[in-house]
Design an enzyme around this catalytic site. Structure first.
Site, PDB file in Angstrom:
ATOM      1  N   THR A  90       0.874  -1.178   0.000  1.00  0.00           N
ATOM      2  CA  THR A  90       0.000   0.000   0.000  1.00  0.00           C
ATOM      3  C   THR A  90       0.908   1.223   0.000  1.00  0.00           C
ATOM      4  O   THR A  90       2.060   1.134   0.454  1.00  0.00           O
ATOM      5  CB  THR A  90      -0.879   0.049   1.258  1.00  0.00           C
ATOM      6  OG1 THR A  90      -0.005   0.157   2.397  1.00  0.00           O
ATOM      7  CG2 THR A  90      -1.714  -1.208   1.417  1.00  0.00           C
ATOM      8  N   GLU A 114      -5.386  -4.107  -1.082  1.00  0.00           N
ATOM      9  CA  GLU A 114      -5.789  -5.266  -0.268  1.00  0.00           C
ATOM     10  C   GLU A 114      -6.862  -6.117  -0.935  1.00  0.00           C
ATOM     11  O   GLU A 114      -7.127  -7.231  -0.517  1.00  0.00           O
ATOM     12  CB  GLU A 114      -6.327  -4.791   1.098  1.00  0.00           C
ATOM     13  CG  GLU A 114      -5.297  -4.196   2.033  1.00  0.00           C
ATOM     14  CD  GLU A 114      -5.089  -2.690   1.842  1.00  0.00           C
ATOM     15  OE1 GLU A 114      -5.317  -2.195   0.723  1.00  0.00           O
ATOM     16  OE2 GLU A 114      -4.690  -2.012   2.802  1.00  0.00           O
ATOM     17  N   LYS A 152     -15.262  16.378  10.576  1.00  0.00           N
ATOM     18  CA  LYS A 152     -16.212  16.300  11.673  1.00  0.00           C
ATOM     19  C   LYS A 152     -16.475  17.709  12.188  1.00  0.00           C
ATOM     20  O   LYS A 152     -15.651  18.276  12.882  1.00  0.00           O
ATOM     21  CB  LYS A 152     -15.681  15.391  12.792  1.00  0.00           C
ATOM     22  CG  LYS A 152     -15.690  13.935  12.375  1.00  0.00           C
ATOM     23  CD  LYS A 152     -14.519  13.136  12.887  1.00  0.00           C
ATOM     24  CE  LYS A 152     -14.328  11.889  12.045  1.00  0.00           C
ATOM     25  NZ  LYS A 152     -13.020  11.790  11.411  1.00  0.00           N
TER      26      LYS A 152
END
Ligand code: ADP
Length: 545
Positions: free
Chosen positions: A185, A330, A439
């Site tokens: 990755t 993955e 957020k």
């Protein structure tokens, strides 16, 4: 009761054998800047055998890792097939990794041999002294003598090494569960993590790529593989091409929009695959100098969210369908592909095609909320996407057996780190990566939704949105905009453009204009770097009242 079926191993050698015989007239070709270098799959078979013989002569056996440090080209394709077919493990190194990442992954994978492109030698030479397990370097498309090797490392010319080899190889029959290849990755946080693909996983994955619900390859296709062979298994294109007899076109180092458009004009590919930033560049090139690209039946776009506005321009102005897909290193990487359901067309199709796509039979998926509860696939409930299946990794590669990031796995499911929703008929809509979602005051703002909308403004070439700390709301969105060439726009006007698409509290008040959004080694917006640039005061930010 056992079946009566034969226990044929799903090995990549069988794919190579099939392609080089029954699909022997299909081709792999490499763009040279003004033409093509071409191998038929028959020739590819012979070349692969020569490479396998050469590697065996260098002491490479079953399970040994062979690295590649290459552009997408014929020689890389030869390695892609020869290395696993002989039972060794192909490790395509990401040439754009930072030096410490590159050295880390080559040592972690314990690469014995690295095949390097001549044009990349100066870069590779910097890393070589730190590669602890490499014993041989094979230089393709360049001058082997140009590389000064440290003690204990032998340098070979690819051409000379292969010229001396027989053009057949007795490929071993190996367990289909054995390692065939590995990718790391890109390590946006911490060290890159290794994923090891098996022969079986690559075989099954290739079948899905070839299927109509996947990319629908056939021998009539000419597939332009822009996605690098080191990025998540090249999205399965090489093995799917061999399986279907599709021809494959490799762009080598000519990855800028102009040469991509040139090779398209000459070769007229029917299919192409790349991340959205590449398509954004190609689109700008097309807008400046329109060209007929209707030979492309489909362009696969994944790796990050495909902005709907881009889909519309490609389709409505240039007659080309962009097909949105989702996946990860993955997941081999094909996780979902956004074909509209049968019978849905016209305006109605878009609602499906904007999504990340429908899961295929080989990928099971569920959503899990913050409290660890599985939430329903009702098209509304949000959760982290978790997947499992025969081409989904069950762990990260660990040479010493110590578990790496075990919290990425939940009772046999891979936790993707992506937040989204799933409709009852299996379409995934991603809201954001959990680390990118903003957020604000206890509510979420999707950075991806803001980016997708912003890119629809004619003056905007790129837009990346990050959350920045805010004393009152915890986080607020900051939009980093790259203006299209010759265009002007003020933050007020851009915010106004978003006003009818978002709730008022979601509208960004922080804006910055940049010449380029930093990109990761696989061409995605590097939000980690953008956040660091902001934290270091490198961005000039305008705050709207
Ligand atoms: P890295 O994680 O290093 O960027 P990957 O290519 O494996 O490398 O990245 C996988 C991630 O990319 C996914 O978890 C998801 O966040 C993102 N991604 C891939 N495809 C899409 C898509 N179509 N839309 C939105 N995000 C995507």
């Amino acid at each position: 009761m056992l079946s009566t079926m034969q226990d044929e191993q799903l090995s990549l050698a069988t794919l190579l054998n099939y392609a080089s015989t029954f699909q022997g007239d299909s081709t792999v070709s490499t763009w040279t800047g003004d033409g093509l270098r071409t191998l038929t799959y028959r020739e590819l078979g012979a070349e692969a055998a020569r490479l396998a013989n050469a590697l065996r002569g260098l002491g490479i056996g079953v399970g040994d890792r062979v690295g590649t440090f290459m552009w997408n080209n014929n020689e890389h394709m030869v390695a892609y097939v020869a290395v696993p077919a002989m039972g060794a493990v192909l490790h395509a190194l990401n040439i754009r990794f930072f030096p410490e990442q590159l050295v880390y992954v080559a040592n972690h994978a314990e690469d014995q041999v690295v095949i390097v492109d001549g044009t990349l030698l100066p870069l590779f030479a910097q890393y070589l002294p730190n590669l602890k397990t490499v014993r041989h370097v094979i230089v393709a498309n360049g001058d082997a003598a140009a590389l000064t090797a440290p003690a204990g490392v032998q340098v070979h010319s690819y051409t000379e090494l292969l010229a001396a080899q027989p053009d057949s190889f007795d490929y071993p029959i190996i367990d289909e569960r054995s390692a065939a290849g590995m990718c790391y990755t890109s390590g946006t946080t911490g060290d890159p993590k290794g994923v090891v693909y098996s022969h079986r996983s690559n075989w099954l994955h290739a079948s899905q790529v070839c299927a109509p619900n996947g990319m629908g390859f056939s021998a009539a296709d000419m597939v332009l593989a822009i996605v690098p062979l080191f990025h998540a298994n090249a999205w399965g294109l090489p093995y799917a091409a061999l399986m279907s007899g599709a021809n494959i076109l490799m762009p080598d180092r000519f990855l800028q929009p102009q040469p991509l458009l040139e090779m398209m004009a000459v070769v007229k590919p029917t299919f192409a695959a790349a991340v959205p930033t590449i398509w954004g560049g190609v689109l700008a090139g097309l807008q400046a100098a329109p060209q007929d690209i209707s030979h492309l039946r489909t362009c696969l776009v994944g790796g990050s969210a495909l902005p709907p506005a881009m889909m519309h321009v490609f389709e409505e102005k240039f007659g080309v369908k962009l097909l949105h897909a989702w996946g990860m290193t993955e997941t081999s990487p094909l996780g979902s592909v956004a074909h509209a359901p049968a019978g849905v067309d016209g305006e109605e199709q878009w609602a499906y095609r904007y999504t990340q796509g429908r899961f295929p039979a080989g990928v099971r998926a569920r959503l899990v909320d913050d409290a660890g509860n599985v939430v329903p696939n009702d098209g509304n409930s949000l959760g982290e996407v978790q997947v499992r299946g025969a081409w989904i990794t069950g762990s990260y590669y660990s040479p010493d057996g110590a578990e790496i990031e075990p919290d990425k796995f939940d009772d046999g499911w891979l936790r993707t780190g992506d937040v989204g929703k799933i409709s009852p008929n299996g379409f995934l809509t991603l809201v954001d990566r959990s680390k990118d979602v903003i957020k604000s005051g206890g509510e979420w703002i999707s950075s991806v939704d803001l980016e997708n909308a912003m890119i629809g403004h004619p003056a905007v070439a790129e837009a990346a949105v990050i959350g920045i700390p805010d004393p009152k709301w915890a986080e607020r969105p900051l939009v980093a905009v790259v203006l299209a060439e010759g265009q002007k726009a003020e933050p007020e006007e851009l915010r106004e453009f978003l006003a009818n698409k978002f709730a008022k509290w979601q509208l960004p008040e922080y804006w910055t204009f940049v010449t380029e959004v930093p990109k990761t080694s696989v061409g995605k917006y590097d939000k980690k770097r953008l956040r660091a640039q902001h934290a270091d005061g490198e961005l000039t930010v305008t705050e709207l009242g």
